[in-house]
Structure formats: structure tokens, C-alpha cells
Write a protein that holds these residues in place. Structure first.
Motif, PDB file in Angstrom:
ATOM      1  N   TRP A   1      21.152 -15.989 -25.742  1.00 24.58           N
ATOM      2  CA  TRP A   1      21.639 -15.318 -26.941  1.00 24.58           C
ATOM      3  C   TRP A   1      20.775 -14.094 -27.150  1.00 24.58           C
ATOM      4  O   TRP A   1      19.576 -14.091 -26.896  1.00 24.58           O
ATOM      5  N   VAL A   2      21.435 -13.026 -27.587  1.00 26.98           N
ATOM      6  CA  VAL A   2      20.772 -11.741 -27.738  1.00 26.98           C
ATOM      7  C   VAL A   2      21.065 -11.180 -29.121  1.00 26.98           C
ATOM      8  O   VAL A   2      22.197 -11.266 -29.615  1.00 26.98           O
TER       9      VAL A   2
ATOM     10  N   ALA B   1      24.636 -11.441 -22.061  1.00 29.73           N
ATOM     11  CA  ALA B   1      24.549 -12.501 -23.073  1.00 29.73           C
ATOM     12  C   ALA B   1      25.762 -13.421 -23.056  1.00 29.73           C
ATOM     13  O   ALA B   1      26.887 -12.984 -22.864  1.00 29.73           O
TER      14      ALA B   1
ATOM     15  N   LEU C   1      26.108 -13.446 -28.740  1.00 31.99           N
ATOM     16  CA  LEU C   1      25.551 -12.280 -29.425  1.00 31.99           C
ATOM     17  C   LEU C   1      25.437 -12.562 -30.906  1.00 31.99           C
ATOM     18  O   LEU C   1      26.307 -13.206 -31.493  1.00 31.99           O
TER      19      LEU C   1
ATOM     20  N   CYS D   1      30.698 -13.030 -22.484  1.00 30.21           N
ATOM     21  CA  CYS D   1      30.161 -13.499 -23.757  1.00 30.21           C
ATOM     22  C   CYS D   1      31.193 -14.395 -24.423  1.00 30.21           C
ATOM     23  O   CYS D   1      32.316 -13.978 -24.691  1.00 30.21           O
TER      24      CYS D   1
END
Length: 128
Positions: free
Chosen positions: A18-19, A33, A36, A61
Motif C-alpha cells: 500500500w502506498v 501498488a 492506494l 491496483c
């Protein structure tokens, strides 16, 4: 590291990246990622649009979350068709988990084959 409660445990296990989508220092990781997260709280409609924007053009994602000024957060999950469905698990108590925790649980729930819409609420459990 193996899951603490085993492969047949009651909770889904998942490893994902996770970013923070708003961090310039993490910009190079956004493309990689699985999840997000935006940290800026927005009204519900704007949070939904931001979730869609985070998922657009990032087929790898699966989920994104944006804090919502009305409740806890808005979470979007990419369906197999590419469409985005929204999940709004209610908080179990006043001390609701932060958006990155909520979306991580939704990600684990989804990749384990469960329907994101079936996850109705989240509540932190005190550690022993």
C-alpha cells in the motif's frame, strides 16, 4: 513469514503493497501498488471521485481509500470487469481504524475470494 493463524484460520491473510498516493517521496511506488491511500479528507462525493481517479489507469491496483469528512473513509475495489465498486464498512466503535487499515482489510477480504460488499463493519480488537 507464514500467517499466525494458519491457512485455514477464520481470517483472510494477504501480503500487499500500500502506498500513500499523495506523498511525492513515494511517487515511484504508485505504479506498483496493490492498494492506494489518500490522506486528505474530502466530502463523500469528492472522495468517491478521488478513489476512481486513483484506480484509473492502474490495472494492478485492486483497492483505494480516501478519508471521508462524513464518516470514516470511502473504499473503492476494482472488479474483474474493471468497474469500481464502493465499500463503506461502518465503524464498529468511535475509534475506527485509519483508512490504510480499512482498505488493507478490504484488500485481504477480496483476494481471499469474499465479496467486498459482504464486509459490513470493522472494529479494532485490543491486543492481548
Amino acid at each position: 513469514m507464514p500467517c499466525a493463524h494458519g491457512p485455514n484460520g477464520p481470517l483472510p491473510c494477504d501480503v500487499h503493497l500500500w502506498v500513500d498516493a499523495d506523498s511525492p517521496a513515494r511517487a515511484e511506488l504508485v505504479a506498483h501498488a496493490d492498494v492506494l491511500v489518500s490522506r486528505e479528507p474530502l466530502p463523500t462525493g469528492a472522495a468517491r471521485r478521488r478513489v476512481r481517479a486513483l484506480l484509473d489507469g492502474r490495472p494492478g491496483c485492486l483497492a483505494a481509500a480516501v478519508p471521508d469528512t462524513a464518516t470514516t473513509c470511502v473504499v473503492g475495489v476494482r472488479e474483474r470487469t474493471g468497474a469500481v465498486s464502493f465499500v463503506r464498512p461502518t465503524r464498529g466503535r468511535a475509534d475506527a481504524p485509519p483508512p490504510h487499515t480499512v482498505v488493507s482489510v478490504v484488500h485481504a477480504w477480496t483476494v481471499s475470494g469474499r465479496s467486498p460488499g459482504a464486509l459490513l463493519s470493522l472494529a479494532p480488537v485490543p491486543s492481548r
